[in-house]
Scaffold this active site. Structure first.
Site, short mmCIF file in Angstrom:
data_model
loop_
_atom_site.label_atom_id
_atom_site.label_comp_id
_atom_site.label_asym_id
_atom_site.label_seq_id
_atom_site.Cartn_x
_atom_site.Cartn_y
_atom_site.Cartn_z
N CYS A 98 0.84 -1.19 0.00
CA CYS A 98 0.00 0.00 0.00
C CYS A 98 0.88 1.25 0.00
O CYS A 98 1.52 1.55 -0.99
CB CYS A 98 -0.98 -0.04 1.17
SG CYS A 98 -2.36 1.13 0.99
N HIS A 186 -3.54 -5.45 0.88
CA HIS A 186 -2.96 -5.89 2.14
C HIS A 186 -2.99 -7.43 2.20
O HIS A 186 -3.99 -8.01 2.59
CB HIS A 186 -3.72 -5.30 3.33
CG HIS A 186 -3.45 -3.84 3.53
ND1 HIS A 186 -2.39 -3.38 4.29
CD2 HIS A 186 -4.07 -2.74 3.03
CE1 HIS A 186 -2.38 -2.05 4.27
NE2 HIS A 186 -3.39 -1.64 3.51
N GLU A 188 -1.68 -9.27 4.33
CA GLU A 188 -1.60 -9.73 5.72
C GLU A 188 -2.95 -9.89 6.40
O GLU A 188 -3.03 -10.46 7.50
CB GLU A 188 -0.73 -8.77 6.54
CG GLU A 188 -1.34 -7.41 6.83
CD GLU A 188 -1.13 -6.38 5.72
OE1 GLU A 188 -1.33 -5.18 5.99
OE2 GLU A 188 -0.77 -6.78 4.59
#
Length: 207
Positions: A98, A186, A188
């Site tokens: 990002c 993202h 994660e």
């Protein structure tokens, strides 16, 4: 002795057998903290796949960074990225997430700007380069969780766009020659379907 970053990364040479190298126990990847709300999840995701990982303040001097690769985390402002631009010169693979990707783009001559679709959303991303070492294995498409408040508008020289979506033309970019990579989304967070695979691919790049 342990090889320096950028040379036989993550491997050990034993003096009693000159010329032979043996795998080290774990790949070391530092997550650079750009004050993002998901940064701790990036650290956890890497640890969960067996990476030796540390969360590092972005004001840390480049000379103190000792890792096989770096993840530049997301964050609230490109004005708060500390020494991240200098980390791009450390000759180790870098993955920008990002804000981290936007930082790489801006620092190396690309263009960033506000997105047409701000805020977090579940997005279907088309992988445009199935051979890319970071995201190619996700082809032909994958579902991700991403914010598009800001985004890369034009990739820097040497980079290729490797993913796009209906709301953003540059969802990922890569320069394998310099081992620099970025994703707008993202990997994660649980909402991203194949996030672990992105981290697995980056670990392979750093090994």
């Amino acid at each position: 002795m342990i090889a320096s970053p950028g040379t036989n990364r993550g491997r050990v040479s034993l003096d009693i057998y000159p010329g032979l190298v043996y795998p080290d126990a774990m790949t070391r990847i530092d997550v650079i903290d750009n004050h993002g709300q998901f940064t701790h999840l990036e650290q956890r995701a890497l640890r969960d796949i067996g990476v030796d990982v540390e969360l590092v303040d972005n004001e840390t001097p480049p000379a103190e960074i000792e890792a096989d690769g770096l993840v530049l985390s997301g964050g609230p402002s490109i004005d708060r990225v500390g020494n991240c631009p200098a980390y791009l010169d450390l000759d180790v693979p870098v993955l920008g997430i990002c804000l981290g990707m936007q930082l790489i783009a801006e620092e190396l001559g690309g263009t960033i700007g506000p997105g047409d679709y701000g805020g977090y959303a579940d997005v279907t991303v088309e992988i445009t380069d199935a051979e890319d070492p970071l995201v190619g294995s996700l082809a032909p498409e994958t579902r991700v969780w991403a914010s598009h408040a800001d985004e890369v508008k034009e990739v820097p020289d040497g980079f290729e766009r490797t993913a796009r979506s209906d709301v953003c033309e540059v969802e990922a970019m890569s320069d394998p020659e310099r081992d620099l990579y970025g994703v707008q989304w993202h990997p994660e967070v649980a909402h991203t379907e194949e996030g672990e695979e992105v981290f697995e691919n980056f670990r392979a790049i750093c090994s």
